[in-house]
Design an enzyme around this catalytic site. Sequence first.
Site, PDB file in Angstrom:
ATOM      1  N   ASP A  84       0.821  -1.213   0.000  1.00 40.13           N
ATOM      2  CA  ASP A  84       0.000   0.000   0.000  1.00 40.13           C
ATOM      3  C   ASP A  84       0.856   1.265   0.000  1.00 40.13           C
ATOM      4  O   ASP A  84       2.023   1.246   0.395  1.00 40.13           O
ATOM      5  CB  ASP A  84      -0.938   0.006   1.211  1.00 40.13           C
ATOM      6  CG  ASP A  84      -0.220  -0.145   2.545  1.00 40.13           C
ATOM      7  OD1 ASP A  84       0.799  -0.851   2.605  1.00 40.13           O
ATOM      8  OD2 ASP A  84      -0.670   0.458   3.549  1.00 40.13           O
ATOM      9  N   GLU A 149       0.044  -1.436   5.647  1.00 38.17           N
ATOM     10  CA  GLU A 149       1.116  -0.979   6.535  1.00 38.17           C
ATOM     11  C   GLU A 149       0.903   0.472   6.923  1.00 38.17           C
ATOM     12  O   GLU A 149       1.185   0.884   8.040  1.00 38.17           O
ATOM     13  CB  GLU A 149       2.483  -1.138   5.852  1.00 38.17           C
ATOM     14  CG  GLU A 149       3.679  -0.951   6.789  1.00 38.17           C
ATOM     15  CD  GLU A 149       4.178   0.488   6.927  1.00 38.17           C
ATOM     16  OE1 GLU A 149       4.950   0.760   7.848  1.00 38.17           O
ATOM     17  OE2 GLU A 149       3.784   1.363   6.118  1.00 38.17           O
TER      18      GLU A 149
END
Length: 402
Positions: A84, A149
Amino acid sequence: MSIYTSSNPLDALAVENFREYLRIPSVHPNISYDASVAFLRKLAKDIGLQFKVYEHFPGKPVVVISWIGQEPNLPSILLNNHMDVVPASEEVWVHKPFAADIDENGDIYGRGAQDMKSGSIQYLEAIRRLKKDGVKTRRTVHVSFMPDEEIGSDAGMKDFANSKDFEDLHVGFAMDECFPNQGDVLAVATGEKATWQFRVHIPASSGHSSQLIQNTAGEKLHIVLGKFYNHRKEVLDKLLRNNLKQSDVVSINLTEIHGGVQSNILPSEIVMTFDCRFPIDSNLDDWENTLKSWCKEGGDDVWIEYLVKNASAPETKLDSSNPYWVAFEDAAKKINLKLRPQRLEGITDIRHVRSLGIPAIGFSAVYNTPNLEHKDNEFLNVDIFLKGITIYYNLIPAIANA
Ligand SMILES: [Zn+2]
């Protein structure tokens, strides 16, 4: 626009893969990871690596790409990264954040160019070259790709590290992201602060704002915020006076305030959000009591709702007791890398691995590069990107043979 050409087909391929990965908008909020997983599946197949997806939460895949070692029963090496990226305000970017444009200097622009899609591709392209050159390692190398994350890892590494699936990977040593290095000295992160983010709820008497009534939210907020910010000032003074590092002191910051409905009504509740980061050696139980006592000063009904509450994680030792580090340092010396061990101010997914007692370092092969993580116009120069592959080409087999 693309002017990048290379006489080395492996370099050209690595750059193409990096740019293709950057074009996948795996951006918060509400990410679909489908395209990322499909891309990684294709890449793993192309390199000839084992590919596995774990989906402990729907729509939150964890991808593990594995290069199986000669002695697969030995503890493995984990090269962790995340799929991400944080949002980008397109209007202030010189190049579109998900176009992966490359300019005349060879700078490749894109959200994730530094944090951390470059690292993801560098790991895999290094392994491609090692395989091509017939290199074999004793230990299995797992490259793990985490979701979420950037939003706390609840459905990512925080969960995965504590699962049977992770245990089955039998990880002996792990490596994860670090910030890009501005000079030619590469940081090696050995530990991180513990992050706590929480809301302080301040219930109060409502009423007409023309009255001087007691127990209002404003009074209570004034007391509680004073407690937090008095301590913040003490720490800040100490930091400046003694020339300490941010990683050595607690940080306290108010990040949000919500409450109230109208300008002539006393709010029945105000909610303050704080972000606090505690250095490695902090006693977190003591801190919990301290925060509670500060809130109590404002009123017995003031309470804390935790959003993020990291446990403490041991620091990874960089000495002869850590054979992976010995091998890492040795390999780094051979290619003249300058290393600087340090503690990190921010947090990465690796803390969840360290919490298990597994030695783990943060490391980035990006150097001579301004840190543009989470900033506008994030880019990485193509030469630095390619040199990073060479760095991992040397480091990975060393730690996988330790
Ligand atoms: Zn990152």
